[in-house]
Design a protein around this motif. Structure first.
Motif, PDB file in Angstrom:
ATOM      1  N   THR A 239      42.853  55.399  67.753  1.00 16.90           N
ATOM      2  CA  THR A 239      43.032  55.988  66.421  1.00 16.90           C
ATOM      3  C   THR A 239      42.452  55.056  65.355  1.00 16.90           C
ATOM      4  N   TRP A 240      42.755  53.784  65.509  1.00 15.81           N
ATOM      5  CA  TRP A 240      42.269  52.742  64.581  1.00 15.81           C
ATOM      6  C   TRP A 240      40.734  52.684  64.636  1.00 15.81           C
ATOM      7  N   GLU A 241      40.234  52.654  65.866  1.00 18.30           N
ATOM      8  CA  GLU A 241      38.798  52.518  66.047  1.00 18.30           C
ATOM      9  C   GLU A 241      38.040  53.728  65.490  1.00 18.30           C
ATOM     10  N   ASN A 242      38.588  54.924  65.733  1.00 15.62           N
ATOM     11  CA  ASN A 242      37.926  56.130  65.220  1.00 15.62           C
ATOM     12  C   ASN A 242      37.845  56.102  63.696  1.00 15.62           C
ATOM     13  N   GLU A 243      38.953  55.664  63.073  1.00 13.35           N
ATOM     14  CA  GLU A 243      38.954  55.608  61.612  1.00 13.35           C
ATOM     15  C   GLU A 243      37.944  54.570  61.130  1.00 13.35           C
ATOM     16  N   GLN A 244      37.908  53.449  61.854  1.00 13.18           N
ATOM     17  CA  GLN A 244      36.959  52.388  61.470  1.00 13.18           C
ATOM     18  C   GLN A 244      35.515  52.900  61.591  1.00 13.18           C
ATOM     19  N   ARG A 245      35.287  53.674  62.629  1.00 10.97           N
ATOM     20  CA  ARG A 245      33.933  54.204  62.820  1.00 10.97           C
ATOM     21  C   ARG A 245      33.573  55.150  61.664  1.00 10.97           C
ATOM     22  N   ARG A 246      34.533  55.979  61.280  1.00  9.85           N
ATOM     23  CA  ARG A 246      34.262  56.918  60.167  1.00  9.85           C
ATOM     24  C   ARG A 246      33.983  56.153  58.864  1.00  9.85           C
ATOM     25  N   VAL A 247      34.761  55.106  58.642  1.00  6.07           N
ATOM     26  CA  VAL A 247      34.557  54.302  57.428  1.00  6.07           C
ATOM     27  C   VAL A 247      33.162  53.678  57.444  1.00  6.07           C
ATOM     28  N   LEU A 248      32.768  53.152  58.597  1.00  2.00           N
ATOM     29  CA  LEU A 248      31.429  52.552  58.699  1.00  2.00           C
ATOM     30  C   LEU A 248      30.348  53.605  58.488  1.00  2.00           C
ATOM     31  N   ASN A 249      30.551  54.794  59.078  1.00  3.91           N
ATOM     32  CA  ASN A 249      29.565  55.868  58.883  1.00  3.91           C
ATOM     33  C   ASN A 249      29.427  56.222  57.406  1.00  3.91           C
ATOM     34  N   ASP A 250      30.556  56.209  56.718  1.00  2.00           N
ATOM     35  CA  ASP A 250      30.539  56.622  55.305  1.00  2.00           C
ATOM     36  C   ASP A 250      29.973  55.537  54.382  1.00  2.00           C
ATOM     37  N   PHE A 251      30.271  54.272  54.696  1.00  2.00           N
ATOM     38  CA  PHE A 251      29.981  53.251  53.678  1.00  2.00           C
ATOM     39  C   PHE A 251      29.067  52.100  54.093  1.00  2.00           C
ATOM     40  N   ALA A 252      28.853  51.908  55.395  1.00  3.34           N
ATOM     41  CA  ALA A 252      28.116  50.710  55.816  1.00  3.34           C
ATOM     42  C   ALA A 252      26.757  50.604  55.127  1.00  3.34           C
ATOM     43  N   ALA A 253      26.035  51.685  55.128  1.00  5.51           N
ATOM     44  CA  ALA A 253      24.668  51.621  54.589  1.00  5.51           C
ATOM     45  C   ALA A 253      24.616  51.868  53.080  1.00  5.51           C
ATOM     46  N   GLU A 254      25.766  52.145  52.500  1.00  2.00           N
ATOM     47  CA  GLU A 254      25.810  52.430  51.053  1.00  2.00           C
ATOM     48  C   GLU A 254      25.771  51.127  50.251  1.00  2.00           C
ATOM     49  N   PRO A 255      25.231  51.155  49.040  1.00  2.00           N
ATOM     50  CA  PRO A 255      25.274  49.942  48.210  1.00  2.00           C
ATOM     51  C   PRO A 255      26.717  49.631  47.799  1.00  2.00           C
ATOM     52  N   ILE A 256      26.944  48.403  47.408  1.00  2.00           N
ATOM     53  CA  ILE A 256      28.301  47.957  47.077  1.00  2.00           C
ATOM     54  C   ILE A 256      28.901  48.808  45.945  1.00  2.00           C
ATOM     55  N   GLU A 257      28.029  49.328  45.077  1.00  2.00           N
ATOM     56  CA  GLU A 257      28.508  50.143  43.954  1.00  2.00           C
ATOM     57  C   GLU A 257      29.232  51.395  44.439  1.00  2.00           C
ATOM     58  N   SER A 258      28.781  51.954  45.567  1.00  3.64           N
ATOM     59  CA  SER A 258      29.445  53.151  46.096  1.00  3.64           C
ATOM     60  C   SER A 258      30.871  52.822  46.519  1.00  3.64           C
ATOM     61  N   LEU A 259      31.007  51.646  47.146  1.00  2.00           N
ATOM     62  CA  LEU A 259      32.358  51.234  47.553  1.00  2.00           C
ATOM     63  C   LEU A 259      33.225  50.973  46.321  1.00  2.00           C
ATOM     64  N   HIS A 260      32.632  50.371  45.288  1.00  2.00           N
ATOM     65  CA  HIS A 260      33.380  50.142  44.043  1.00  2.00           C
ATOM     66  C   HIS A 260      33.895  51.465  43.496  1.00  2.00           C
ATOM     67  N   SER A 261      33.007  52.456  43.452  1.00  2.95           N
ATOM     68  CA  SER A 261      33.403  53.757  42.904  1.00  2.95           C
ATOM     69  C   SER A 261      34.511  54.370  43.738  1.00  2.95           C
ATOM     70  N   PHE A 262      34.347  54.288  45.056  1.00  3.56           N
ATOM     71  CA  PHE A 262      35.364  54.861  45.930  1.00  3.56           C
ATOM     72  C   PHE A 262      36.711  54.168  45.695  1.00  3.56           C
ATOM     73  N   LEU A 263      36.697  52.820  45.667  1.00  3.80           N
ATOM     74  CA  LEU A 263      37.949  52.078  45.512  1.00  3.80           C
ATOM     75  C   LEU A 263      38.600  52.366  44.166  1.00  3.80           C
ATOM     76  N   GLN A 264      37.752  52.513  43.144  1.00  2.00           N
ATOM     77  CA  GLN A 264      38.310  52.786  41.807  1.00  2.00           C
ATOM     78  C   GLN A 264      38.919  54.181  41.718  1.00  2.00           C
ATOM     79  N   SER A 265      38.497  55.034  42.633  1.00  2.00           N
ATOM     80  CA  SER A 265      39.038  56.400  42.594  1.00  2.00           C
ATOM     81  C   SER A 265      40.402  56.489  43.277  1.00  2.00           C
ATOM     82  N   ILE A 266      40.817  55.414  43.936  1.00  2.00           N
ATOM     83  CA  ILE A 266      42.111  55.440  44.641  1.00  2.00           C
ATOM     84  C   ILE A 266      43.231  55.098  43.647  1.00  2.00           C
ATOM     85  N   ASP A 267      44.206  55.974  43.573  1.00  2.00           N
ATOM     86  CA  ASP A 267      45.305  55.777  42.615  1.00  2.00           C
ATOM     87  C   ASP A 267      45.975  54.415  42.780  1.00  2.00           C
TER      88      ASP A 267
END
Lengths: 301, 186
Positions: A239-267
């Motif tokens: 379960t942990w690994e699958n989630e980690q894989r999804r996170v990597l698929n979503d963000f690994a190749a994205e610039p750091i700004e995308s992660l900033h935006s995502f994190l800032q969107s979390i309440d």
């Protein structure tokens, strides 16, 4: 024979000597030891027979016997020293043992997998340190928002994170999640050459000017255990690994700004004040027999 | 000792006198169980019974600064590695940006050198010591003053003392020489 004299100190402690008595013993034992090396050291192959040498030529000498008699030592230990039968394995085996729990080791493995998975998605580029914090936080955050393995006792309201995910708690630092315990474990992995860290002063929009890559021993580890590492059998790890894989698929190749935006969107990230905990780590421990024990909320940031 | 003054001992050399280099990695205000670390080293040196004059312990009190710079400045890294006894305050391995640099370099200290971490926080010393385990796998982590002093005294008296540690000193100096050559092949 480098630093083998430390064994003398360990013998004294094992015997039960403390304070001034331990110091006196150590001073005398050192003198006897040095004299014995000169007089009879050649009789022994010090690399393999050092303990035998200590028993026969140092510990069982009359001078040591005189000093340790009447120090209140247990009769068994006193006798072992007098007769030159000290079992060094009894106390030395644990002296410098780096003993980690299963939970710590699982975290180490998952960090290695995170960085290995990252590089496979970004053409072997090293991982900026900021991304280590953000990606591992995102894995835990998403686990906390899903609950497919926690049907019965989600008493903490943190979904799958109650049973699986990193044990690291994250605080808000510089506006984004940071974990001191993750930082510590990362340094442990660097110290063992499982990871490499190098300075990267030109990283754009990153808080920390460091990059991580898999170290020499890490490469060996990943190659040697490739099959086992590819897919875990345990439901919790899967379960942990699958989630980690999804996170990597979503963000690994994205610039750091995308992660900033995502994190800032979390309440949670938005609302928590600087320096306070954003998300606690997994509170339940893995155990050797696949069950788990409740530990309470992990407040170790 | 400066890097320029460092030289490896020869295999057949009879070492009569050794200038032992001790690097102290701690904040300028830090003490060692309430004592100035420089004084503590002097005190432990005085306790060497056998030929204390054959070993001189020269401390490098700027250790933290050098260790910080070692990350990007190879000369600082070399300056760090001419020390065989490394004394590190626990606080430098917690909450700091340079713990990776310190641990990476400390792990390069030859077996004949010694790395000791002292933990003298007010509370939970044992727990802090446990937290530090593994950051520098070969380090001794001491949370009692007596144990820490014994490690310093023991090293100065045994390994760093030509009377007792002639071969160890040769091995250490030759290994460090190789490390320095790797850092700066010039």
């Amino acid at each position: 024979m480098s630093n083998d004299w430390i064994v003398l100190e360990e013998v004294g402690k094992w015997a039960g000597l403390e304070g001034e008595a331990l110091d006196s013993y150590l001073r005398l034992a050192s003198q006897v030891h040095n004299r014995a090396v000169e007089q009879s050291g050649e009789k022994y192959e010090m690399d393999t027979e050092y303990f035998q040498f200590l028993n026969q030529e140092v510990l069982s000498t009359p001078e040591i016997e005189e000093l340790i008699t009447n120090q209140g030592l247990s009769p068994e230990k006193l006798s072992a020293i007098r007769t030159g039968n000290v079992d060094f394995g009894e106390f030395l085996s644990e002296t410098h043992l780096v003993d980690y729990t299963l939970d710590e080791i699982v975290d180490f493995v998952m960090i290695l997998k995170l960085i290995d998975g990252y590089r496979s998605r970004v053409e072997d580029a090293p991982m900026p340190l900021d991304k280590l914090y953000y990606l591992s936080f995102t894995v835990n955050y998403r686990l906390s928002k899903s609950d497919d393995i926690v049907r019965f006792e989600d008493s903490l309201g943190i979904g799958n994170l109650q049973r699986t995910g990193y044990r690291y708690s994250f605080i808000k630092q510089g506006g984004y999640p940071f974990s001191e315990s993750l930082e510590r474990d990362k340094n442990r992995l660097i110290a063992w050459n499982l990871l490499n860290e190098r300075t990267a002063p030109n990283l754009r929009n990153c808080e920390y000017p460091f990059e991580l890559s898999i170290g020499e021993r890490g490469e060996f580890f990943l190659t040697r255990y490739q099959k086992k590492m590819k897919q875990f059998d345990s439901l919790l790890l899967k379960t942990w690994e699958n989630e980690q894989r999804r996170v990597l698929n979503d963000f690994a190749a994205e610039p750091i700004e995308s992660l900033h935006s995502f994190l800032q969107s979390i309440d949670l990230v938005q609302q928590v004040q600087e320096g306070n905990v954003v998300l606690h780590g997994r509170p339940m421990n893995f155990t050797e027999n696949n069950e788990q024990s409740t530990k309470g909320v992990n407040a170790h940031v | 000792m400066s890097v320029a003054n460092f030289r490896p001992y020869d295999d057949g050399e009879d070492i009569q006198y050794h200038d032992e280099n001790v690097v102290i990695i701690c904040d300028a205000k830090a003490t060692c169980f309430g004592t100035d670390p420089l004084d503590l080293i002097k005190e432990e040196k005085k306790r060497i019974k056998e030929c204390p004059d054959s070993v001189d312990a020269t401390p490098e009190p700027e250790g933290l600064k050098i260790a910080r710079n070692a990350d990007t400045d190879y000369q600082s890294q070399m300056q760090l590695h001419v020390n065989s006894l490394w004394l590190i305050h626990y606080s430098c391995l917690l909450d700091s940006d340079y713990v990776g640099t310190i641990s990476n370099n400390a792990n390069l200290v030859p077996d004949t050198g010694q790395v000791v971490v002292w933990v003298d926080c007010k509370n939970d010393r044992r727990e802090v010591a446990e937290d530090l385990t593994g950051i520098i796998p070969r380090a001794y982590i001491e949370h009692s003053e007596a144990d820490f002093r014994r490690k310093v005294w023991g090293y100065l008296s045994h390994t760093a003392n030509p009377e007792n540690g002639q071969e160890d000193l040769k091995e250490w100096s030759q290994e460090v020489h190789r490390t320095l050559e790797c850092i700066d092949p010039q």
